[in-house]
Design a protein around this motif. Sequence first.
Motif, short mmCIF file in Angstrom:
data_model
loop_
_atom_site.label_atom_id
_atom_site.label_comp_id
_atom_site.label_asym_id
_atom_site.label_seq_id
_atom_site.Cartn_x
_atom_site.Cartn_y
_atom_site.Cartn_z
N ARG A 56 0.80 -1.05 -0.03
CA ARG A 56 -0.04 0.24 0.02
C ARG A 56 0.86 1.28 0.02
O ARG A 56 0.68 1.98 0.98
CB ARG A 56 -0.77 0.14 1.26
CG ARG A 56 -1.62 -1.32 1.16
CD ARG A 56 -2.58 -1.34 2.46
NE ARG A 56 -3.47 0.07 2.46
CZ ARG A 56 -3.39 0.74 3.54
NH1 ARG A 56 -2.86 0.56 4.57
NH2 ARG A 56 -4.03 1.97 3.39
N GLU A 151 -3.03 7.26 16.39
CA GLU A 151 -4.20 7.72 15.72
C GLU A 151 -5.02 8.43 16.32
O GLU A 151 -6.43 7.97 16.54
CB GLU A 151 -4.94 6.11 15.28
CG GLU A 151 -4.13 5.40 14.41
CD GLU A 151 -4.78 4.00 14.00
OE1 GLU A 151 -4.72 3.33 14.80
OE2 GLU A 151 -5.16 3.65 12.67
N THR A 153 -5.54 12.98 17.59
CA THR A 153 -4.90 14.39 17.15
C THR A 153 -3.69 14.68 17.95
O THR A 153 -3.70 14.22 19.29
CB THR A 153 -6.14 15.38 17.38
OG1 THR A 153 -6.43 15.34 18.69
CG2 THR A 153 -7.47 15.09 16.52
N ALA A 156 -5.07 15.81 21.61
CA ALA A 156 -5.54 14.74 22.25
C ALA A 156 -4.50 13.87 23.02
O ALA A 156 -4.45 13.38 24.08
CB ALA A 156 -6.47 13.77 21.36
N LEU B 74 -9.36 -8.29 12.42
CA LEU B 74 -9.84 -7.26 11.20
C LEU B 74 -11.20 -7.25 11.16
O LEU B 74 -11.94 -6.37 11.12
CB LEU B 74 -9.06 -7.31 10.01
CG LEU B 74 -7.42 -7.08 9.99
CD1 LEU B 74 -6.89 -7.34 8.57
CD2 LEU B 74 -7.09 -5.77 10.52
N GLN B 226 -14.60 2.26 2.33
CA GLN B 226 -13.58 2.71 2.46
C GLN B 226 -13.36 3.26 3.99
O GLN B 226 -12.31 2.72 4.44
CB GLN B 226 -13.09 4.04 1.62
CG GLN B 226 -13.24 3.91 0.10
CD GLN B 226 -11.99 2.96 -0.27
OE1 GLN B 226 -10.91 3.23 -0.10
NE2 GLN B 226 -12.08 1.77 -0.70
N ALA B 231 -8.25 -2.20 6.03
CA ALA B 231 -7.30 -2.61 4.85
C ALA B 231 -7.18 -1.29 4.13
O ALA B 231 -6.31 -1.11 3.28
CB ALA B 231 -7.62 -3.55 4.20
N ALA B 232 -8.29 -0.36 3.83
CA ALA B 232 -8.26 0.61 3.02
C ALA B 232 -7.67 1.94 3.52
O ALA B 232 -7.20 2.81 2.49
CB ALA B 232 -9.90 1.23 2.65
N GLY B 233 -7.32 1.93 4.70
CA GLY B 233 -6.46 3.03 5.17
C GLY B 233 -7.08 4.31 5.41
O GLY B 233 -6.22 5.59 5.05
N ASN B 238 -10.27 4.00 13.92
CA ASN B 238 -9.72 5.09 14.77
C ASN B 238 -10.85 5.61 15.85
O ASN B 238 -10.37 6.53 16.41
CB ASN B 238 -9.21 5.99 13.68
CG ASN B 238 -10.38 6.86 12.96
OD1 ASN B 238 -11.35 6.68 13.06
ND2 ASN B 238 -9.57 7.75 12.06
N PHE B 240 -13.63 7.19 15.09
CA PHE B 240 -14.47 8.27 14.62
C PHE B 240 -15.50 7.79 13.80
O PHE B 240 -15.50 6.50 13.64
CB PHE B 240 -13.50 9.25 13.73
CG PHE B 240 -12.52 10.28 14.41
CD1 PHE B 240 -13.15 11.47 15.15
CD2 PHE B 240 -11.35 10.00 14.60
CE1 PHE B 240 -12.25 12.20 15.77
CE2 PHE B 240 -10.38 10.79 15.30
CZ PHE B 240 -10.98 12.02 15.79
N ASN B 300 -14.15 12.00 20.04
CA ASN B 300 -13.36 11.00 19.90
C ASN B 300 -11.94 11.57 20.20
O ASN B 300 -10.93 10.55 20.82
CB ASN B 300 -13.13 10.23 18.52
CG ASN B 300 -12.61 9.05 18.60
OD1 ASN B 300 -12.52 8.14 19.40
ND2 ASN B 300 -11.55 9.00 17.72
N SER B 301 -11.65 12.63 19.81
CA SER B 301 -10.24 13.29 20.04
C SER B 301 -10.09 13.61 21.50
O SER B 301 -8.84 13.94 21.70
CB SER B 301 -9.82 14.14 18.98
OG SER B 301 -10.52 15.41 19.42
N GLY B 302 -10.98 13.45 22.41
CA GLY B 302 -10.72 13.88 23.71
C GLY B 302 -11.63 15.09 24.08
O GLY B 302 -11.57 15.51 25.16
N TYR B 307 -16.42 18.64 13.13
CA TYR B 307 -15.49 18.54 11.96
C TYR B 307 -16.42 18.81 10.70
O TYR B 307 -17.68 18.13 10.55
CB TYR B 307 -15.00 17.05 11.80
CG TYR B 307 -14.21 16.56 13.00
CD1 TYR B 307 -12.97 16.50 12.72
CD2 TYR B 307 -14.76 16.20 14.02
CE1 TYR B 307 -12.03 16.16 13.85
CE2 TYR B 307 -14.13 15.51 15.06
CZ TYR B 307 -12.63 15.77 14.95
OH TYR B 307 -11.94 15.47 15.91
N GLU B 323 -12.06 22.00 11.99
CA GLU B 323 -12.24 21.34 13.23
C GLU B 323 -12.48 22.54 14.23
O GLU B 323 -11.57 23.31 14.52
CB GLU B 323 -11.22 20.41 13.69
CG GLU B 323 -10.57 19.23 12.71
CD GLU B 323 -9.62 18.63 13.36
OE1 GLU B 323 -9.22 18.58 14.48
OE2 GLU B 323 -8.95 17.76 12.43
#
Lengths: 198, 362
Positions: A56, A151, A153, A156, B74, B226, B231-233, B238, B240, B300-302, B307, B323
Amino acid sequence: MRQRRDLPNRADRQRSFEALFRATHSRVLAYARRRAASRECAEEVVSETYMVAWRRYEAVPGDEPLPWLLATARRVLSNQRRGAARRAAGQIPYPLDGAAAVDPSTPHPEALAERQAFAAAFAALDERDRETLTLIAWDGLTVTEAAVVMECTGAAFSVRLHRARRRLLAELARTGHRLGEASEPVGNGARDERTEAR
Amino acid sequence: MNPRDSLLDEALRRMDPLAEIGDAPGGQDPEELLALIVSTGPRQARRPAPLAARLWGPRGRRRLLAAAALAGILAIVALAGKPEGDEEGAHTLPVLARVAEAAAAQPTLGEDLPYLFLKTRTIGVSTAVTGGQAFSYSAPSIREAWIAEDGSGLIRIHEQPGRWASPKDRKLWEASGAPTLFSAESGKMTKVELPPGRSPNFLPGGTPLSDLPLDPSELAAWIEAQVTDPAAGAGAGNGFSVAVRSIALVSEILSNPLASPELRAALFEAEGQIPGIRDLGEVRDQQGRRGVAVGAESANSGAPTVYSMIFDPKTSMVLASQEEILEAPSALPDEGYPRTESTLYLQVGAASSPGARPRLWH
């Protein structure tokens, strides 16, 4: 889902990947060796990580590939641990799970006591706190880079780092120890103290 | 970093297992590993058998078990990774349907002007944490990119003067010994020449732009796939929501120089069908430009954060991705803490060569 196509210029891609590999391999291996149960397991993690990167390659950031690679290694390592836990009764230990058993041959008994206390306090933290602390202290990442690995910010991660340090100190205090009490000097660490969050 | 944190880090470094493990001889030869990896086709199956056999050696069975475990994990992540805020049921946002019409009329690159030009300004917030306190500052940068279809081109990044979030932040910085922060970067110009190769025709996951469906419903399904496929990156797993991850993905594709007008139009319509995406109404971006916004909220970021993607409804041009923190994290100063970070899309057009003055599209 569509099949991905080969890039037209395979030679450029390979040259670029080889440069990436040589520039980052030692850091990725060090990251894995610090966390894997054995060198062999660490090398498996590294192999898997670079296989993912090669497959990838378009997803690997060109400017800062290391955090992406470490994030991938972290996932591979996590899967390795969980897989091992299912196959065997015990779980592959996080290397510092046994960190309290320090080398008894140290000539400084006070330092030994402090190391044992510190290692025990560290081992009492959960995996996320330990990873947060060690990405900075062991792997030498900036907050921005470590945030990519975790993963989240940068802001965070800064908060997580602050809280992990606080919890580590609290654990230390709970066992009646305070940082820096040993007879052996602790830390003249004049590292780059910049903790940029984003 | 305050002395206590320095002590902590130093104590941790003394426990670094690598210092005790050392570099025992007999390990894997990196060059051999590299040769094995690149000897496989980059698009081959995930575990090319010859390579796997050579890498795995006598431990093949154990690794196969690990691979099975990995696949299982996964799958679990894909299923259990359904994060906060996802709602059932597709809907279309009328505001995005209207923008889609404007997008279909976008110009494209031509033979005389083969380089897409994109000028953006990023306004971020950096925070240093010291001794239970934190000081924040903003260090914006301007990025100009000329990129052709073969991936060649030029990127120029100009660091802008930074500034403190508040006078209190400056005092905290001084009290911590005034470590070098943005002042060292201010005014710095970075140039990156891009050789042909990593064509923007391909998305980060390797999918060619030309392979994306132009039917909005199909494209919405593709976007969801996606952002939920690890696997799609595209951020699956994560934490979110699908909506937040889709904003990041769609913003990225919309800013791709080679996204066709038809694809851009379909993207707007598709994004309007992603569950959780809300019409945030008329807003002004940090440049003061009026636009309409769609977005989603996540903690999710705290910290609770919105967004969003702001765009000009008349031209479909993305004005900003943004953001906005609704409530500052407890470890950060509440008063004066910069709550909004954004990437502002200032100019888009086409140019004859890297660095040449562009012909702007709007």
